[in-house]
Design an enzyme around this catalytic site. Structure first.
Site, PDB file in Angstrom:
ATOM      1  CG  ASP A  46      -1.753  -1.274   1.201  1.00 49.81           C
ATOM      2  OD1 ASP A  46      -1.980  -1.822   0.308  1.00 49.81           O
ATOM      3  OD2 ASP A  46      -1.789  -1.658   2.471  1.00 49.81           O
ATOM      4  CD  GLU A  99      -9.464  -2.246  -1.413  1.00 46.92           C
ATOM      5  OE1 GLU A  99      -9.865  -2.315  -0.151  1.00 46.92           O
ATOM      6  OE2 GLU A  99      -9.117  -3.138  -2.119  1.00 46.92           O
TER       7      GLU A  99
END
Length: 505
Positions: free
Chosen positions: A14, A181
């Site tokens: 991420d 997301e």
């Protein structure tokens, strides 16, 4: 420009990146590990050097009690108005948080809890008036609606107090694939772009984009969405999504994003979990055209040593949920890391463990162990239910495999004195059942006090177990992390010295 891949190897998922002049700063998720939220610096998007962590003190995250899968999820790092800002979700902990710092190296603030933001993966963007927009994924983590997904949402935010200035609004949430997301919002040449991930974090992961005249929409999706995905392809890097957009030093554009290097006959297992990758893009008719994520040729072996003579542990070292300084010492026995056990083992959520990430497909970890006062060794860990250990103590060398509710051990007597323990990962190729997994994990001891010459000369490692690596992979454990290998104490006091790592792809 040519971008290297992986950009930051090993469990570094991420990634988010911000540019400040000619400098780039990158932050990654860290889940239950401390110190948390690692930070890297680069001047060219090619060489990334670790510079510190956001989370260095108790209380910044509520990690001590978060369950596995929880902790620091998906940061966004930005520089605005002379300060660094980082927003992140402490999942199953404090919630969504705002951290600030004058310098990326820190120290960072204690963290302000966002109020009025119920979800994950927060992003920061400011318009020309200085209004801050927090855009996030509306996955509900607690309460009666836990597990429900509300799509991509947005609020105007007072960052100093953490209070949302309005009720959340729903924004464009992709093409209809699951789990929209990781939103990031950018203004480029007067147009607002909303970059998101959809399709789930697994093999269907992808990057989609929309644009609008205003930061709050309405947004129109790119006709070519998803603009990046490796699903149903033979590309060596899969699970590509959750991207952040940045200008390159040569004036171009790049995406910085997580991906996985699956191995095995069916490419089903990724030992190192989600790593940081990069890829270039061009703008055509106002939309990005993104290059596939490609691996660059390996540059040869990487060798690291730690003799534990420093005043504190290096930036590569991690502990699990509790700070290593609370129960270990570098001064108690100079030239050693001394770890004090508390009765916990690698099966527990808070073991006495200090490790570093596996960053190469072929890797050898070794350390010299003085277990005269206890029992300890090396562990290759995904989580407390998926790990392989090699330990010594009380005249016994013991290898252990923990896979879910199953556990098996192998033992062999040892002569007295310090012993070198070793964990080696060996990639597997070919066909047949033996090639289903990504690698073999070899657990061995070297009963020689001069460990440096014993390993290098091939002078007598005793192999206790050779294990299938598929059971200590991200897909099997499903913990969103990757392999971390390190030292632990299960009983008494254990001293470690001469740690070495050798890795090669």
């Amino acid at each position: 420009m040519t971008l290297p891949n992986p950009a930051v190897p090993g469990f570094h998922p991420d990634p988010s990146v911000t540019r400040v002049g000619d400098d780039y700063y990158l932050a990654c998720s860290s889940f239950e590990y401390l110190p948390g939220l690692p930070l890297f610096h680069s001047r060219d998007l090619v060489r990334w050097e670790p510079i510190g962590h956001v989370v260095t003190r108790p209380g910044q995250l509520a990690l001590e009690k978060v369950p596995t899968l929880g902790g620091a999820w998906a940061p966004t790092v930005r520089f605005h108005d002379g300060r660094f800002w980082l927003v992140v979700t402490d999942a199953m902990g404090r919630g969504s948080l705002i951290f600030t710092a004058e310098r990326a190296e820190g120290p960072w603030s204690d963290g302000v809890v966002m109020q009025g933001v119920s979800g994950i993966d927060p992003d920061l963007a400011w318009d020309s008036d200085g209004t801050c927009f927090v855009t996030y994924s509306g996955l509900q983590l607690d309460g009666d609606r836990a597990g429900e997904h509300l799509g991509v949402q947005q609020v105007r935010m007072d960052l100093e107090t953490g209070r949302a200035l309005e009720e959340p609004r729903s924004l464009w949430s992709g093409t209809g694939l699951m789990f929209p997301e990781a939103p990031h919002l950018y203004e480029i040449d007067g147009v607002w772009y909303l970059l998101i991930a959809e399709g789930g974090t697994e093999r269907g992961h992808s990057v989609s984009i929309a644009r609008a005249a205003r930061p709050d929409g309405p947004f129109e999706g790119c006709p070519a969405n998803p603009v990046l995905s490796a699903r149903s392809t033979d590309r060596p890097v899969q699970n590509t999504g959750h991207a952040d957009l940045v200008r390159t030093p040569d004036g171009g554009w790049a995406l910085i994003l997580p991906g996985m290097r699956p191995r095995g006959l069916t490419r089903a297992f990724s030992p190192m979990g989600r790593e940081t990758f990069s890829t270039a893009l061009e703008w055509v008719d106002g939309w990005p055209v993104v290059e596939p994520v490609r691996l660059t040729p390996p540059t040869g072996p990487v060798v690291r040593h730690d003799d534990f003579t420093g005043a504190e542990l290096g930036l590569e070292w991690l502990s699990i949920r509790t700070p290593a300084a609370d129960w270990s010492s570098l001064t108690e026995r100079p030239g050693h890391l001394v770890v004090h056990a508390d009765g916990s083992t690698m099966d527990d959520p808070r073991p006495r463990f200090v490790g570093r990430r596996q960053q190469h497909e072929s890797a050898v970890f070794s350390v010299r162990v003085d277990s005269a006062g206890g029992v300890g060794g090396l562990s290759l860990r995904i989580d407390e239910r998926h790990h392989y250990d090699i330990e010594v103590g009380a005249g016994i060398a013991r290898a252990r495999a923990r896979v879910g509710g199953l556990c098996q051990t192998w033992e062999q007597p040892l002569p007295p004195g310090p012993v070198t323990v070793r964990i080696e990962t060996e990639p597997v190729g070919g066909m047949g059942l033996d090639a289903l997994g990504p690698d073999l994990v070899r657990l061995s001891v070297v009963p020689d006090t001069d460990s440096d010459t014993a390993i290098d000369s091939g002078g007598g490692p005793v192999e206790l177990a050779v294990l299938d690596g598929r059971y200590v992979c991200a897909e099997t454990a499903a913990s969103f992390t990757g392999r971390v290998v390190g030292m632990y104490a299960a009983e008494g006091t254990v001293a470690f010295d001469r740690f070495s790592y050798r890795g090669e792809d």
